[in-house]
Each structure stands twice: as C-alpha cells, then as structure tokens.
Design a protein around this motif. Structure first.
Motif, PDB file in Angstrom:
ATOM      1  N   PRO A 200       0.805 -21.457   3.229  1.00 37.90           N
ATOM      2  CA  PRO A 200      -0.229 -20.645   2.587  1.00 37.90           C
ATOM      3  C   PRO A 200       0.336 -19.318   2.091  1.00 37.90           C
ATOM      4  CG  PRO A 200      -0.982 -21.482   4.701  1.00 37.90           C
ATOM      5  CD  PRO A 200       0.486 -21.770   4.624  1.00 37.90           C
ATOM      6  N   THR A 201      -0.207 -18.835   0.995  1.00 36.93           N
ATOM      7  CA  THR A 201       0.149 -17.491   0.552  1.00 36.93           C
ATOM      8  C   THR A 201      -0.254 -16.505   1.633  1.00 36.93           C
ATOM      9  OG1 THR A 201      -0.254 -18.146  -1.737  1.00 36.93           O
ATOM     10  CG2 THR A 201      -0.108 -15.782  -1.276  1.00 36.93           C
ATOM     11  N   THR A 202       0.657 -15.615   1.982  1.00 37.64           N
ATOM     12  CA  THR A 202       0.441 -14.718   3.118  1.00 37.64           C
ATOM     13  C   THR A 202       0.488 -13.272   2.649  1.00 37.64           C
ATOM     14  OG1 THR A 202       1.464 -16.346   4.583  1.00 37.64           O
ATOM     15  CG2 THR A 202       1.227 -14.103   5.435  1.00 37.64           C
ATOM     16  N   VAL A 203      -0.630 -12.586   2.821  1.00 34.77           N
ATOM     17  CA  VAL A 203      -0.771 -11.190   2.402  1.00 34.77           C
ATOM     18  C   VAL A 203      -0.899 -10.329   3.649  1.00 34.77           C
ATOM     19  CG1 VAL A 203      -2.141  -9.546   1.075  1.00 34.77           C
ATOM     20  CG2 VAL A 203      -1.961 -11.930   0.289  1.00 34.77           C
ATOM     21  N   GLY A 204       0.077  -9.461   3.883  1.00 30.66           N
ATOM     22  CA  GLY A 204       0.000  -8.532   4.999  1.00 30.66           C
ATOM     23  C   GLY A 204      -0.910  -7.368   4.660  1.00 30.66           C
ATOM     24  N   LEU A 205      -1.784  -7.008   5.587  1.00 31.08           N
ATOM     25  CA  LEU A 205      -2.757  -5.947   5.354  1.00 31.08           C
ATOM     26  C   LEU A 205      -2.471  -4.753   6.252  1.00 31.08           C
ATOM     27  CD1 LEU A 205      -6.003  -8.122   5.341  1.00 31.08           C
ATOM     28  CD2 LEU A 205      -4.675  -7.375   3.352  1.00 31.08           C
ATOM     29  N   LEU A 206      -2.397  -3.586   5.649  1.00 29.51           N
ATOM     30  CA  LEU A 206      -2.377  -2.324   6.387  1.00 29.51           C
ATOM     31  C   LEU A 206      -3.800  -1.790   6.360  1.00 29.51           C
ATOM     32  CD1 LEU A 206       0.870  -0.734   4.904  1.00 29.51           C
ATOM     33  CD2 LEU A 206       0.593  -1.788   7.151  1.00 29.51           C
ATOM     34  N   TYR A 207      -4.463  -1.830   7.502  1.00 34.63           N
ATOM     35  CA  TYR A 207      -5.889  -1.538   7.565  1.00 34.63           C
ATOM     36  C   TYR A 207      -6.107  -0.331   8.468  1.00 34.63           C
ATOM     37  CZ  TYR A 207     -10.920  -2.483   7.925  1.00 34.63           C
ATOM     38  OH  TYR A 207     -12.292  -2.387   7.863  1.00 34.63           O
TER      39      TYR A 207
ATOM     40  N   GLU B 115       3.407   9.266   6.636  1.00 32.12           N
ATOM     41  CA  GLU B 115       3.795   8.977   8.013  1.00 32.12           C
ATOM     42  C   GLU B 115       2.939   7.865   8.617  1.00 32.12           C
ATOM     43  OE1 GLU B 115       5.007  12.858   6.654  1.00 32.12           O
ATOM     44  OE2 GLU B 115       2.975  12.018   6.853  1.00 32.12           O
ATOM     45  N   ARG B 116       1.638   7.920   8.364  1.00 27.01           N
ATOM     46  CA  ARG B 116       0.751   6.902   8.926  1.00 27.01           C
ATOM     47  C   ARG B 116       1.008   5.534   8.283  1.00 27.01           C
ATOM     48  NH1 ARG B 116      -2.768   9.218  12.362  1.00 27.01           N
ATOM     49  NH2 ARG B 116      -3.422  11.379  12.020  1.00 27.01           N
ATOM     50  N   LEU B 117       1.207   5.523   6.969  1.00 27.14           N
ATOM     51  CA  LEU B 117       1.473   4.258   6.296  1.00 27.14           C
ATOM     52  C   LEU B 117       2.825   3.684   6.714  1.00 27.14           C
ATOM     53  CD1 LEU B 117       0.122   4.714   2.669  1.00 27.14           C
ATOM     54  CD2 LEU B 117      -0.893   3.490   4.570  1.00 27.14           C
ATOM     55  N   ALA B 118       3.812   4.537   6.863  1.00 28.80           N
ATOM     56  CA  ALA B 118       5.138   4.058   7.263  1.00 28.80           C
ATOM     57  C   ALA B 118       5.099   3.441   8.651  1.00 28.80           C
ATOM     58  CB  ALA B 118       6.141   5.210   7.223  1.00 28.80           C
ATOM     59  N   GLU B 119       4.309   4.013   9.549  1.00 24.52           N
ATOM     60  CA  GLU B 119       4.206   3.463  10.899  1.00 24.52           C
ATOM     61  C   GLU B 119       3.669   2.036  10.855  1.00 24.52           C
ATOM     62  OE1 GLU B 119       1.782   4.361  15.066  1.00 24.52           O
ATOM     63  OE2 GLU B 119       2.200   6.016  13.689  1.00 24.52           O
ATOM     64  N   GLY B 120       2.652   1.812  10.034  1.00 18.38           N
ATOM     65  CA  GLY B 120       2.118   0.465   9.900  1.00 18.38           C
ATOM     66  C   GLY B 120       3.068  -0.467   9.169  1.00 18.38           C
ATOM     67  N   ALA B 121       3.687   0.050   8.098  1.00 17.26           N
ATOM     68  CA  ALA B 121       4.587  -0.787   7.290  1.00 17.26           C
ATOM     69  C   ALA B 121       5.759  -1.300   8.109  1.00 17.26           C
ATOM     70  CB  ALA B 121       5.081   0.005   6.084  1.00 17.26           C
ATOM     71  N   ARG B 122       6.258  -0.499   9.015  1.00 15.39           N
ATOM     72  CA  ARG B 122       7.389  -0.938   9.843  1.00 15.39           C
ATOM     73  C   ARG B 122       6.998  -2.121  10.723  1.00 15.39           C
ATOM     74  NH1 ARG B 122       8.713   4.737   9.724  1.00 15.39           N
ATOM     75  NH2 ARG B 122       7.371   5.141  11.535  1.00 15.39           N
ATOM     76  N   GLN B 123       5.711  -2.232  11.073  1.00 16.29           N
ATOM     77  CA  GLN B 123       5.265  -3.378  11.878  1.00 16.29           C
ATOM     78  C   GLN B 123       5.204  -4.663  11.050  1.00 16.29           C
ATOM     79  OE1 GLN B 123       1.897  -2.618  14.632  1.00 16.29           O
ATOM     80  NE2 GLN B 123       1.960  -0.517  13.870  1.00 16.29           N
ATOM     81  N   LEU B 124       5.075  -4.517   9.722  1.00 10.88           N
ATOM     82  CA  LEU B 124       5.047  -5.690   8.853  1.00 10.88           C
ATOM     83  C   LEU B 124       6.432  -6.075   8.345  1.00 10.88           C
ATOM     84  CD1 LEU B 124       1.881  -5.026   6.634  1.00 10.88           C
ATOM     85  CD2 LEU B 124       2.118  -6.683   8.496  1.00 10.88           C
ATOM     86  N   ALA B 125       7.349  -5.128   8.365  1.00  5.41           N
ATOM     87  CA  ALA B 125       8.688  -5.396   7.819  1.00  5.41           C
ATOM     88  C   ALA B 125       9.338  -6.560   8.556  1.00  5.41           C
ATOM     89  CB  ALA B 125       9.556  -4.144   7.931  1.00  5.41           C
ATOM     90  N   GLY B 126       9.933  -7.466   7.787  1.00  7.42           N
ATOM     91  CA  GLY B 126      10.628  -8.606   8.369  1.00  7.42           C
ATOM     92  C   GLY B 126       9.762  -9.816   8.633  1.00  7.42           C
ATOM     93  N   ARG B 127       8.447  -9.684   8.465  1.00  7.16           N
ATOM     94  CA  ARG B 127       7.572 -10.845   8.630  1.00  7.16           C
ATOM     95  C   ARG B 127       7.645 -11.730   7.384  1.00  7.16           C
ATOM     96  NH1 ARG B 127       1.884  -9.166  11.599  1.00  7.16           N
ATOM     97  NH2 ARG B 127       2.713  -7.627  13.080  1.00  7.16           N
ATOM     98  N   ASP B 128       7.217 -12.953   7.548  1.00  6.75           N
ATOM     99  CA  ASP B 128       7.258 -13.926   6.456  1.00  6.75           C
ATOM    100  C   ASP B 128       6.010 -13.749   5.595  1.00  6.75           C
ATOM    101  OD1 ASP B 128       7.972 -15.994   4.828  1.00  6.75           O
ATOM    102  OD2 ASP B 128       7.406 -17.570   6.240  1.00  6.75           O
TER     103      ASP B 128
ATOM    104  N   ASN C 110       4.665   2.501  -3.565  1.00  7.11           N
ATOM    105  CA  ASN C 110       6.118   2.455  -3.747  1.00  7.11           C
ATOM    106  C   ASN C 110       6.838   2.791  -2.447  1.00  7.11           C
ATOM    107  OD1 ASN C 110       5.881   1.751  -6.437  1.00  7.11           O
ATOM    108  ND2 ASN C 110       6.063   3.852  -7.184  1.00  7.11           N
ATOM    109  N   ASP C 111       6.306   3.750  -1.695  1.00  3.48           N
ATOM    110  CA  ASP C 111       6.926   4.108  -0.409  1.00  3.48           C
ATOM    111  C   ASP C 111       6.844   2.944   0.582  1.00  3.48           C
ATOM    112  OD1 ASP C 111       7.550   6.610  -1.366  1.00  3.48           O
ATOM    113  OD2 ASP C 111       5.864   7.630  -0.380  1.00  3.48           O
TER     114      ASP C 111
END
Length: 243
Positions: A7-14, A60-73, A98-99
């Motif tokens: 399935p197409t997989t969309v990671g969400l920063l919520y 800073e807040r977005l980067a904290e969440g983005a690092r949890q998604l990094a490396g996922r499929d 972009n960040d």
C-alpha cells in the motif's frame, strides 16, 4: 505492473491530539489500500493564537517528529497541520516542508499547501472558508489561499480556541459549520483544522451544500498520496478523490 506492491504509505506528523483517530479509521475502511503511520509532534500551548501556532510549527518541533519517521518504509510525509503551516506565510510554509524533507529524504508537503493543490486540481477559483479558528487566525489562511491563486468569497470563523475542543465536534456540528460558511458564488467550501474529524463524513458534507467540500484531513491524505505516487481515486472521500 503495479509500481507499489505494498500500500502507498504516507507518514503523518500530527501536532498533539484532536482527530488523529480519523486516520486509522480510514485505513480500516479502505481495507489496506493506504497506510497512514502517525507521529505526534510536541505541542507547547494548545491555543489558536498566532504566537502559539508559530511555536507549534517551529523547526525544532517538526524536526523532533521527522527524526522518528526517518528511515521508515514510506512514500511521502505530510505535516498534518493547517494553522501551524499557514501562519508562517507562503514562503515559510515551503521552508517548513523543505526542512523536513532534508531529514526524511522523501517528498514532503503540508496541509496548507495541500489545500491550494487540491483547489487547483478541482479548478477552483473562488471558495468559501468555514474555519474553527478565531478570525485573527483564520485571516492568515485566507491570505495563504490568495497567494495560491484561490479567491475567498466569504470567511466564517467560529472562535474555537483549542484543538482539543475542535476534536470533540460531531458530524452535525461540522455539517452546520459547512452550511453556515457556504455562499452562493463559492465553488466549494474549505474547512481547515486537522483537529476536526471529517474523513467518515465527506460525502454527507458535500450533500449538505451541493458542492465540493475540502477538509483538512481529507486534503492531507490526498496530497500525501499525490506526492508519494499513489492512487487518489478512492471511494467515499468526496469530489477530490473522484478526479
């Protein structure tokens, strides 16, 4: 041959909590066609005020969440927040995504950008806005849309001060907001705020006004699929998903 054997997989920063259950409920309804893994980004003060929203969408807040998604499929990532993106303005919203893209190495967009892209896809030039926010906040969304080439015929604001309260709104209250926000010369009604439930009610909301209704969680999923290369033709999700 299917380019996506899974399935197409969309990671969400919520940000925080409100209507995050909209997304797993949609996954179940679509029976595996889409995956929407979600990471909660940290929230300082839950308040629909410009200063609080600028903090909510800070790098800073977005980067904290983005690092949890990094490396996922994943196929793409969405900053699943309207007010925490449009308060940064047209250029600032693009800097945000972009960040995040630099961290996750994937296509990234946000809910505010998704509204503009969805309006363009539907050929909308003039819309009504039915916003949960106070008018001071909602006016930033109007300006964002106008920068994207979408004229706003009317703005309805409902002075709800927190995402937590928005998350309690039921179908009839949301439908009433949509009907109240509509005007005759608007081609669609736009309903920002990812803290508002909507994904199970989209066809009913459109029937209430007889025109397309774009909600924050709807355009977030659509944009994530679009930039991630997935199908955006899905049943029960309003006019946008019938293109």
């Amino acid at each position: 041959m299917n380019e996506h054997p899974r399935p197409t997989t969309v990671g969400l920063l919520y940000p925080g909590f409100g209507a995050e259950d909209d997304f797993p409920q949609l996954e179940r309804r679509l029976d595996g066609q889409v995956r929407l893994p979600l990471v909660h980004t940290p929230v300082g003060e839950d308040a629909h005020r410009v200063d609080a929203l600028l903090d909510l969408g800070s790098p800073e807040r977005l980067a904290e969440g983005a690092r949890q998604l990094a490396g996922r499929d994943l196929d793409s990532v969405m900053w699943a927040c309207t007010s925490g993106s449009f308060v940064f303005g047209w250029d600032g919203a693009r800097e945000q995504v972009n960040d995040v893209a630099k961290i996750v190495g994937l296509p990234v967009s946000s809910t505010s950008i998704a509204f503009v892209e969805a309006a363009r896809a539907l050929g909308l030039r003039r819309v009504a806005v039915a916003a949960s926010y106070p008018r001071e906040v909602a006016s930033h969304f109007v300006e964002f849309l106008r920068r994207g080439g979408v004229d706003v015929a009317s703005l309805g604001s409902h002075d709800i001060l927190t995402a937590a309260e928005v998350g309690t709104l039921g179908k009839e209250r949301v439908a009433a907001m949509v009907r109240a926000g509509d005007v005759g010369d608007a081609e669609a009604v736009l309903v920002p705020d990812t803290a508002m439930h909507s994904l199970a009610w989209l066809d009913d909301l459109e029937s209430a006004v007889g025109k397309p209704v774009l909600t924050a969680n709807q355009v977030t999923v659509w944009e994530g699929l679009r930039i991630g290369g997935g199908s955006t033709r899905l049943a029960g999700l309003g006019s946008l998903f019938r293109l």
